[in-house]
Design a protein around this motif. Structure first.
Motif, PDB file in Angstrom:
ATOM      1  N   THR A 295     -77.821  -4.168 -26.932  1.00 24.96           N
ATOM      2  CA  THR A 295     -76.964  -3.488 -25.964  1.00 24.96           C
ATOM      3  C   THR A 295     -77.057  -1.980 -26.157  1.00 24.96           C
ATOM      4  O   THR A 295     -77.022  -1.491 -27.284  1.00 24.96           O
ATOM      5  N   TYR A 296     -77.157  -1.259 -25.049  1.00 27.22           N
ATOM      6  CA  TYR A 296     -77.267   0.196 -25.042  1.00 27.22           C
ATOM      7  C   TYR A 296     -76.210   0.773 -24.111  1.00 27.22           C
ATOM      8  O   TYR A 296     -75.747   0.101 -23.188  1.00 27.22           O
ATOM      9  N   ALA A 297     -75.868   2.037 -24.330  1.00 27.69           N
ATOM     10  CA  ALA A 297     -74.999   2.766 -23.402  1.00 27.69           C
ATOM     11  C   ALA A 297     -75.905   3.476 -22.408  1.00 27.69           C
ATOM     12  O   ALA A 297     -76.864   4.150 -22.792  1.00 27.69           O
ATOM     13  N   LEU A 298     -75.619   3.303 -21.145  1.00 32.73           N
ATOM     14  CA  LEU A 298     -76.383   3.954 -20.083  1.00 32.73           C
ATOM     15  C   LEU A 298     -75.503   5.029 -19.467  1.00 32.73           C
ATOM     16  O   LEU A 298     -74.442   4.730 -18.913  1.00 32.73           O
ATOM     17  N   PHE A 299     -75.939   6.278 -19.595  1.00 30.13           N
ATOM     18  CA  PHE A 299     -75.234   7.407 -18.990  1.00 30.13           C
ATOM     19  C   PHE A 299     -75.994   7.778 -17.729  1.00 30.13           C
ATOM     20  O   PHE A 299     -77.157   8.185 -17.793  1.00 30.13           O
ATOM     21  N   GLU A 300     -75.346   7.628 -16.574  1.00 27.97           N
ATOM     22  CA  GLU A 300     -75.982   7.953 -15.291  1.00 27.97           C
ATOM     23  C   GLU A 300     -75.246   9.123 -14.661  1.00 27.97           C
ATOM     24  O   GLU A 300     -74.015   9.147 -14.643  1.00 27.97           O
ATOM     25  N   TYR A 301     -76.018  10.070 -14.153  1.00 23.20           N
ATOM     26  CA  TYR A 301     -75.410  11.185 -13.444  1.00 23.20           C
ATOM     27  C   TYR A 301     -76.348  11.654 -12.343  1.00 23.20           C
ATOM     28  O   TYR A 301     -77.508  11.893 -12.558  1.00 23.20           O
ATOM     29  N   GLN A 302     -75.789  11.688 -11.181  1.00 27.80           N
ATOM     30  CA  GLN A 302     -76.512  12.187 -10.028  1.00 27.80           C
ATOM     31  C   GLN A 302     -76.037  13.618  -9.802  1.00 27.80           C
ATOM     32  O   GLN A 302     -74.954  13.999 -10.212  1.00 27.80           O
ATOM     33  N   SER A 303     -76.835  14.436  -9.157  1.00 23.59           N
ATOM     34  CA  SER A 303     -76.450  15.829  -8.951  1.00 23.59           C
ATOM     35  C   SER A 303     -75.156  15.903  -8.142  1.00 23.59           C
ATOM     36  O   SER A 303     -75.009  15.266  -7.111  1.00 23.59           O
ATOM     37  N   GLY A 304     -74.214  16.671  -8.667  1.00 25.00           N
ATOM     38  CA  GLY A 304     -72.942  16.862  -7.984  1.00 25.00           C
ATOM     39  C   GLY A 304     -71.947  15.738  -8.156  1.00 25.00           C
ATOM     40  O   GLY A 304     -70.895  15.744  -7.537  1.00 25.00           O
TER      41      GLY A 304
ATOM     42  N   THR B 238     -72.130   2.949 -18.688  1.00 25.13           N
ATOM     43  CA  THR B 238     -72.175   1.498 -18.563  1.00 25.13           C
ATOM     44  C   THR B 238     -72.833   0.918 -19.804  1.00 25.13           C
ATOM     45  O   THR B 238     -73.828   1.460 -20.287  1.00 25.13           O
ATOM     46  N   ASP B 239     -72.283  -0.183 -20.303  1.00 31.23           N
ATOM     47  CA  ASP B 239     -72.954  -0.918 -21.376  1.00 31.23           C
ATOM     48  C   ASP B 239     -73.945  -1.870 -20.733  1.00 31.23           C
ATOM     49  O   ASP B 239     -73.582  -2.640 -19.843  1.00 31.23           O
ATOM     50  N   VAL B 240     -75.208  -1.788 -21.164  1.00 26.23           N
ATOM     51  CA  VAL B 240     -76.248  -2.639 -20.602  1.00 26.23           C
ATOM     52  C   VAL B 240     -76.999  -3.353 -21.718  1.00 26.23           C
ATOM     53  O   VAL B 240     -77.155  -2.823 -22.819  1.00 26.23           O
ATOM     54  N   LYS B 241     -77.461  -4.550 -21.409  1.00 23.99           N
ATOM     55  CA  LYS B 241     -78.279  -5.335 -22.331  1.00 23.99           C
ATOM     56  C   LYS B 241     -79.713  -5.261 -21.831  1.00 23.99           C
ATOM     57  O   LYS B 241     -79.972  -5.502 -20.645  1.00 23.99           O
ATOM     58  N   LEU B 242     -80.643  -4.934 -22.725  1.00 28.99           N
ATOM     59  CA  LEU B 242     -82.050  -4.836 -22.346  1.00 28.99           C
ATOM     60  C   LEU B 242     -82.643  -6.233 -22.229  1.00 28.99           C
ATOM     61  O   LEU B 242     -82.605  -7.019 -23.173  1.00 28.99           O
ATOM     62  N   LEU B 243     -83.187  -6.547 -21.052  1.00 30.94           N
ATOM     63  CA  LEU B 243     -83.776  -7.862 -20.795  1.00 30.94           C
ATOM     64  C   LEU B 243     -85.295  -7.867 -20.922  1.00 30.94           C
ATOM     65  O   LEU B 243     -85.874  -8.833 -21.421  1.00 30.94           O
TER      66      LEU B 243
ATOM     67  N   HIS C  96     -90.541   0.691 -16.921  1.00 32.07           N
ATOM     68  CA  HIS C  96     -89.446   0.074 -16.188  1.00 32.07           C
ATOM     69  C   HIS C  96     -88.658  -0.789 -17.161  1.00 32.07           C
ATOM     70  O   HIS C  96     -89.207  -1.714 -17.760  1.00 32.07           O
ATOM     71  N   MET C  97     -87.384  -0.465 -17.327  1.00 28.11           N
ATOM     72  CA  MET C  97     -86.521  -1.202 -18.243  1.00 28.11           C
ATOM     73  C   MET C  97     -85.590  -2.083 -17.403  1.00 28.11           C
ATOM     74  O   MET C  97     -84.759  -1.567 -16.652  1.00 28.11           O
ATOM     75  N   ILE C  98     -85.735  -3.377 -17.527  1.00 26.72           N
ATOM     76  CA  ILE C  98     -84.873  -4.309 -16.803  1.00 26.72           C
ATOM     77  C   ILE C  98     -83.650  -4.546 -17.688  1.00 26.72           C
ATOM     78  O   ILE C  98     -83.776  -4.995 -18.826  1.00 26.72           O
ATOM     79  N   VAL C  99     -82.478  -4.203 -17.152  1.00 27.24           N
ATOM     80  CA  VAL C  99     -81.244  -4.300 -17.915  1.00 27.24           C
ATOM     81  C   VAL C  99     -80.195  -5.092 -17.141  1.00 27.24           C
ATOM     82  O   VAL C  99     -80.298  -5.264 -15.919  1.00 27.24           O
ATOM     83  N   GLN C 100     -79.185  -5.544 -17.868  1.00 24.83           N
ATOM     84  CA  GLN C 100     -78.076  -6.272 -17.249  1.00 24.83           C
ATOM     85  C   GLN C 100     -76.775  -5.604 -17.671  1.00 24.83           C
ATOM     86  O   GLN C 100     -76.537  -5.406 -18.866  1.00 24.83           O
ATOM     87  N   ASP C 101     -75.956  -5.253 -16.692  1.00 23.02           N
ATOM     88  CA  ASP C 101     -74.642  -4.690 -16.961  1.00 23.02           C
ATOM     89  C   ASP C 101     -73.820  -5.738 -17.714  1.00 23.02           C
ATOM     90  O   ASP C 101     -73.681  -6.873 -17.258  1.00 23.02           O
ATOM     91  N   VAL C 102     -73.285  -5.373 -18.867  1.00 20.89           N
ATOM     92  CA  VAL C 102     -72.553  -6.322 -19.706  1.00 20.89           C
ATOM     93  C   VAL C 102     -71.299  -6.822 -19.000  1.00 20.89           C
ATOM     94  O   VAL C 102     -70.971  -8.012 -19.064  1.00 20.89           O
TER      95      VAL C 102
ATOM     96  N   THR D  51     -78.033  -7.269 -12.661  1.00 21.61           N
ATOM     97  CA  THR D  51     -79.321  -6.892 -13.246  1.00 21.61           C
ATOM     98  C   THR D  51     -79.963  -5.815 -12.374  1.00 21.61           C
ATOM     99  O   THR D  51     -79.963  -5.914 -11.153  1.00 21.61           O
ATOM    100  N   PHE D  52     -80.513  -4.775 -13.031  1.00 23.28           N
ATOM    101  CA  PHE D  52     -81.192  -3.709 -12.309  1.00 23.28           C
ATOM    102  C   PHE D  52     -82.250  -3.086 -13.213  1.00 23.28           C
ATOM    103  O   PHE D  52     -82.342  -3.420 -14.398  1.00 23.28           O
ATOM    104  N   THR D  53     -83.049  -2.182 -12.658  1.00 25.43           N
ATOM    105  CA  THR D  53     -84.158  -1.574 -13.375  1.00 25.43           C
ATOM    106  C   THR D  53     -83.944  -0.075 -13.521  1.00 25.43           C
ATOM    107  O   THR D  53     -83.577   0.604 -12.563  1.00 25.43           O
TER     108      THR D  53
END
Length: 139
Positions: free
Chosen positions: A47-56, A62-67, A77-83, A88-90
Motif C-alpha cells: 500500500t502506498y499514499a498517492l498525492f494527486e494535485y491538478q493545477s489550481g 488516497t491510499d492505494v494498493k499496487l496491483l 503504468h502502475m495499476i493501483v486500487q483505491d483501498v 482500480t485505475f492507472t
C-alpha cells in the motif's frame, strides 16, 4: 498473467539506462521523481499514499494498493486500487529521462518514516556514525 505480457519493451536497454527493470516476480525499479520509495523500488501488493494535485486545485491523498506495473511507450503504468473505494485505475509515470512535471506522487510510507527518523537522528547527533549508517540505507 501480468500486464507487461501484453506490451513489448526492450528490458535490456531500459535496465542498462537505469530507467525501469523488474526485481524478482513482484518488485520494480522505476526511475521517476514522482515516486518516493527506498531505492525507487515499488512492490505489488504493498500500500502506498498517492498525492494527486491538478493545477489550481487542492491536493488529494488516497491510499492505494499496487496491483501491477508495465512499461509501454516511454512510460511506466502502475495499476493501483483505491483501498477505500476499491476502484482500480492507472497512474502513468514518464521515465524517458526528460524533466517531468508530476501531477501525482506515489509515496512509500516506510520510506517517509525512514526519512523522518534520519532527520531526527541528524538533529540529535549531527554527523555521528549512526546518522551515516541510516543515510546509506535510505538513499
Amino acid at each position: 498473467m501480468k500486464a507487461q505480457d501484453f506490451y513489448n519493451f526492450d528490458s535490456a536497454i531500459l535496465g542498462l539506462n537505469n530507467l525501469y527493470y523488474t526485481i524478482g516476480r513482484d518488485s520494480f525499479f522505476i526511475k521517476s521523481e514522482c515516486i518516493l520509495a527506498t531505492n525507487k523500488i515499488v512492490t505489488i501488493g504493498k500500500t502506498y499514499a498517492l498525492f494527486e494535485y491538478q493545477s489550481g486545485k487542492c491536493v488529494r491523498v488516497t491510499d492505494v494498493k499496487l496491483l501491477d506495473v508495465y512499461y509501454n511507450e516511454d512510460a511506466v503504468h502502475m495499476i493501483v486500487q483505491d483501498v477505500k473505494s476499491q476502484q482500480t485505475f492507472t497512474i502513468v509515470q514518464h521515465v524517458d529521462g526528460e524533466e517531468v512535471y508530476c501531477t501525482s506522487i506515489v509515496v512509500d510510507l516506510d520510506y517517509f518514516i525512514d526519512q523522518l527518523n534520519l532527520k531526527a537522528i541528524k538533529q540529535y547527533c549531527g554527523n555521528c556514525k549512526v546518522a551515516e549508517k541510516h543515510r546509506s540505507k535510505s538513499f
